[in-house]
Design a protein around this motif. Structure first.
Motif, PDB file in Angstrom:
ATOM      1  N   MET A 270      45.079  27.401  18.208  1.00 49.19           N
ATOM      2  CA  MET A 270      43.895  27.584  19.019  1.00 49.19           C
ATOM      3  C   MET A 270      43.182  28.862  18.567  1.00 49.19           C
ATOM      4  N   GLY A 271      41.857  28.798  18.330  1.00 49.43           N
ATOM      5  CA  GLY A 271      41.096  29.942  17.851  1.00 49.43           C
ATOM      6  C   GLY A 271      40.749  30.922  18.955  1.00 49.43           C
ATOM      7  N   LYS A 272      40.352  32.102  18.535  1.00 47.41           N
ATOM      8  CA  LYS A 272      39.949  33.145  19.478  1.00 47.41           C
ATOM      9  C   LYS A 272      38.574  32.797  20.062  1.00 47.41           C
ATOM     10  N   LYS A 273      38.431  32.913  21.373  1.00 49.50           N
ATOM     11  CA  LYS A 273      37.164  32.612  22.038  1.00 49.50           C
ATOM     12  C   LYS A 273      36.165  33.750  21.801  1.00 49.50           C
ATOM     13  N   MET A 274      34.939  33.371  21.474  1.00 52.18           N
ATOM     14  CA  MET A 274      33.866  34.336  21.236  1.00 52.18           C
ATOM     15  C   MET A 274      33.451  34.988  22.556  1.00 52.18           C
ATOM     16  N   ARG A 275      33.233  36.301  22.504  1.00 46.62           N
ATOM     17  CA  ARG A 275      32.733  37.039  23.678  1.00 46.62           C
ATOM     18  C   ARG A 275      31.334  36.562  24.047  1.00 46.62           C
ATOM     19  N   ARG A 276      31.032  36.565  25.318  1.00 45.04           N
ATOM     20  CA  ARG A 276      29.725  36.141  25.827  1.00 45.04           C
ATOM     21  C   ARG A 276      28.702  37.267  25.738  1.00 45.04           C
ATOM     22  N   PHE A 277      29.152  38.501  25.972  1.00 41.82           N
ATOM     23  CA  PHE A 277      28.223  39.628  26.041  1.00 41.82           C
ATOM     24  C   PHE A 277      28.389  40.567  24.851  1.00 41.82           C
ATOM     25  N   PHE A 278      27.272  41.166  24.425  1.00 41.78           N
ATOM     26  CA  PHE A 278      27.291  42.152  23.354  1.00 41.78           C
ATOM     27  C   PHE A 278      27.953  43.425  23.869  1.00 41.78           C
ATOM     28  N   ASP A 279      28.786  44.045  23.045  1.00 42.29           N
ATOM     29  CA  ASP A 279      29.452  45.274  23.476  1.00 42.29           C
ATOM     30  C   ASP A 279      28.503  46.469  23.308  1.00 42.29           C
ATOM     31  N   LYS A 280      28.960  47.634  23.732  1.00 42.71           N
ATOM     32  CA  LYS A 280      28.130  48.846  23.724  1.00 42.71           C
ATOM     33  C   LYS A 280      27.625  49.186  22.321  1.00 42.71           C
ATOM     34  N   ASN A 281      28.490  49.068  21.321  1.00 41.76           N
ATOM     35  CA  ASN A 281      28.097  49.361  19.943  1.00 41.76           C
ATOM     36  C   ASN A 281      27.038  48.375  19.451  1.00 41.76           C
ATOM     37  N   GLN A 282      27.238  47.104  19.730  1.00 42.51           N
ATOM     38  CA  GLN A 282      26.263  46.088  19.323  1.00 42.51           C
ATOM     39  C   GLN A 282      24.920  46.326  20.016  1.00 42.51           C
ATOM     40  N   ARG A 283      24.947  46.674  21.293  1.00 43.42           N
ATOM     41  CA  ARG A 283      23.705  46.957  22.027  1.00 43.42           C
ATOM     42  C   ARG A 283      22.959  48.138  21.401  1.00 43.42           C
ATOM     43  N   SER A 284      23.699  49.172  21.001  1.00 38.20           N
ATOM     44  CA  SER A 284      23.082  50.330  20.347  1.00 38.20           C
ATOM     45  C   SER A 284      22.413  49.924  19.038  1.00 38.20           C
ATOM     46  N   ILE A 285      23.082  49.082  18.281  1.00 38.10           N
ATOM     47  CA  ILE A 285      22.525  48.602  17.002  1.00 38.10           C
ATOM     48  C   ILE A 285      21.256  47.786  17.250  1.00 38.10           C
ATOM     49  N   LEU A 286      21.293  46.881  18.220  1.00 32.69           N
ATOM     50  CA  LEU A 286      20.115  46.058  18.517  1.00 32.69           C
ATOM     51  C   LEU A 286      18.941  46.914  18.979  1.00 32.69           C
ATOM     52  N   LEU A 287      19.210  47.936  19.774  1.00 32.16           N
ATOM     53  CA  LEU A 287      18.161  48.842  20.224  1.00 32.16           C
ATOM     54  C   LEU A 287      17.576  49.604  19.031  1.00 32.16           C
ATOM     55  N   TRP A 288      18.434  50.055  18.127  1.00 35.18           N
ATOM     56  CA  TRP A 288      17.984  50.780  16.938  1.00 35.18           C
ATOM     57  C   TRP A 288      17.134  49.874  16.041  1.00 35.18           C
ATOM     58  N   ILE A 289      17.599  48.644  15.814  1.00 35.94           N
ATOM     59  CA  ILE A 289      16.857  47.694  14.973  1.00 35.94           C
ATOM     60  C   ILE A 289      15.468  47.438  15.550  1.00 35.94           C
ATOM     61  N   SER A 290      15.375  47.351  16.871  1.00 40.86           N
ATOM     62  CA  SER A 290      14.094  47.051  17.519  1.00 40.86           C
ATOM     63  C   SER A 290      13.165  48.262  17.581  1.00 40.86           C
ATOM     64  N   GLY A 291      13.693  49.428  17.233  1.00 40.90           N
ATOM     65  CA  GLY A 291      12.885  50.643  17.311  1.00 40.90           C
ATOM     66  C   GLY A 291      12.636  51.090  18.744  1.00 40.90           C
ATOM     67  N   GLY A 292      13.400  50.535  19.689  1.00 45.09           N
ATOM     68  CA  GLY A 292      13.236  50.905  21.093  1.00 45.09           C
ATOM     69  C   GLY A 292      12.200  50.079  21.827  1.00 45.09           C
ATOM     70  N   TYR A 293      11.733  48.988  21.180  1.00 44.97           N
ATOM     71  CA  TYR A 293      10.717  48.127  21.780  1.00 44.97           C
ATOM     72  C   TYR A 293      11.220  46.697  21.886  1.00 44.97           C
ATOM     73  N   CYS A 294      10.746  45.973  22.895  1.00 45.98           N
ATOM     74  CA  CYS A 294      11.098  44.575  23.084  1.00 45.98           C
ATOM     75  C   CYS A 294      10.735  43.794  21.832  1.00 45.98           C
ATOM     76  N   SER A 295      11.654  43.003  21.342  1.00 46.83           N
ATOM     77  CA  SER A 295      11.426  42.207  20.132  1.00 46.83           C
ATOM     78  C   SER A 295      10.400  41.105  20.350  1.00 46.83           C
ATOM     79  N   ASN A 296      10.053  40.835  21.599  1.00 43.99           N
ATOM     80  CA  ASN A 296       9.073  39.794  21.894  1.00 43.99           C
ATOM     81  C   ASN A 296       7.692  40.379  22.211  1.00 43.99           C
TER      82      ASN A 296
END
Length: 69
Positions: A1-27
């Protein structure tokens, strides 16, 4: 049986996504606050993985409008 994928982004991933977006909503490009939503580009409910390559930083309004579309 494989490992189940997490539903939510962790703190590090959230920081990366915020950095990639430049601090602005991607939409709508609104300035993000610390309560921004780390969103799956390809919805988790449709098999999208919780990885930064499938993530984006959205304001609360844009994420709630998007739902799991």
């Amino acid at each position: 049986m494989g490992k189940k994928m997490r539903r939510f982004f962790d703190k590090n991933q959230r920081s990366i996504l915020l950095w990639i977006s430049g601090g602005y909503c991607s939409n709508c490009r609104a300035r993000l606050d610390k309560g921004f939503h780390a969103d799956h580009v390809f919805a988790y409910t449709h098999g999208g993985k919780t990885i930064t390559n499938n993530g984006q930083a959205l304001c609360v309004i844009c994420n709630l409008k998007k739902g799991s579309k």
